[in-house]
Design a protein around this motif. Sequence first.
Motif, short mmCIF file in Angstrom:
data_model
loop_
_atom_site.label_atom_id
_atom_site.label_comp_id
_atom_site.label_asym_id
_atom_site.label_seq_id
_atom_site.Cartn_x
_atom_site.Cartn_y
_atom_site.Cartn_z
N SER A 211 16.33 0.09 -20.92
CA SER A 211 16.99 1.06 -21.77
C SER A 211 17.37 2.33 -20.99
O SER A 211 16.66 2.75 -20.06
N SER A 212 18.48 2.95 -21.39
CA SER A 212 18.87 4.23 -20.80
C SER A 212 17.99 5.37 -21.29
O SER A 212 18.01 6.46 -20.71
N ASN A 213 17.20 5.11 -22.34
CA ASN A 213 16.28 6.12 -22.88
C ASN A 213 14.89 5.89 -22.30
O ASN A 213 14.25 4.89 -22.63
N PRO A 214 14.37 6.80 -21.47
CA PRO A 214 13.05 6.60 -20.86
C PRO A 214 11.93 6.42 -21.89
O PRO A 214 10.90 5.80 -21.58
N ASP A 215 12.14 6.96 -23.11
CA ASP A 215 11.10 6.82 -24.12
C ASP A 215 10.92 5.36 -24.57
O ASP A 215 9.89 5.02 -25.16
N ASP A 216 11.91 4.53 -24.29
CA ASP A 216 11.83 3.12 -24.66
C ASP A 216 11.17 2.26 -23.58
O ASP A 216 10.93 1.07 -23.79
N HIS A 217 10.93 2.81 -22.41
CA HIS A 217 10.34 2.04 -21.32
C HIS A 217 8.87 1.76 -21.59
O HIS A 217 8.14 2.61 -22.11
N TYR A 218 8.42 0.57 -21.23
CA TYR A 218 7.01 0.25 -21.43
C TYR A 218 6.56 -0.83 -20.45
O TYR A 218 7.36 -1.64 -19.96
#
Length: 369
Positions: A211-218
């Motif tokens: 994802s381009s949104n780091p908050d979605d990284h896991y």
Amino acid sequence: MYKTIQTTLAALTMCSLANAFVIDFESADLPADSFDTGPIATGETTETENPFGSDGLLITTTGTFDFLGGVSFSNVFNLYENPPGTESTTYWNGFALSNVVDTTTPGIPNQYAVITGGGFERGSGVVEGSNYGVVYNPSQGSAVIEIPEELGGLQGIMITNTTYAYLSMANGDSFAKQFEQGDWFQLNIIALDDEDNVAGSTNIFLADFRSSNPDDHYILDEWNYVRLDQFGDATTKLQFQLYSSDTGQFGMNTPAYFAVDDLLLTATAFAGADPLTENWNASGWFGQYYDAELPWVYHETLEWIYLDPTSIPSDVEFWTELWGWVSTSAEAYPWVYQFDTGEWLYYFEGSSEPWVYYDSGTNEVVEVD
């Protein structure tokens, strides 16, 4: 209305039942904070020339860890017996059993730990130090779960990362990069039938930074339930394939490890039953039943019963207004074991309104309108 008839049914015999349920590895006898990579004594052993030592041997033992009803988890254990004066080494793939709790030590010396710190127990969540399976799967077919055909289909399995793989992705190491935007680590689960035809497959991301949104990284750090019931009752094997965005000259750099727990069998209790009309089936030992509303099942004479969905085809538990919770099997039925009383009951098959059964605890035949 209940009425009793004093009688003796000495000619009737009862079978003992094993209470079969989800495979959670807790029956494995592991000391605390330890692991078992094999070799398994029942496995086949071969000896070949050691490719890393001119005078040594490569001793390979191929075996399985076996659980509930013959469900097997593959294990290959290699002993590189080097020439005198040099240290022998070992190497394994497939499944290992573990309860190691270390969630902080990086690197291959900690390859037997799970990032959650323990296995998954239904109703309790993660239990520190409880058993689980560690999988080293460098290529498809390295790790195989085999399910006897008579057990029917699968419901699902719990999956998560090992500590080794998790910390490698989180921080990088001497072989693998630290994950960043665009990276991913994926597990593909492949279902096969008894002729090794592919029945289907499903994917789970063990890490996802796309994802381009780091908050979605896991990076997966908890037990995750993966459904397997879509493959149907024909599945007799599960194989695995790992993929990573981090690859090099020799393939994937991300450690080819993941962890498993709670393999759940099966979606219906009566594998091998013959279909009749829509949602009606005929079991060779339990009779005809309607299963469109599982786990509620309508039986031809017992009427509505609530089936424990963790039962396996030949060893089932169910609730009925007539008896409460009972257990039976293909070998025991029409004997059923009543949990509340701890007694065996013999059901006179075909009886309904009134239902008739023999209670071994009171030595009476009971009729219930």
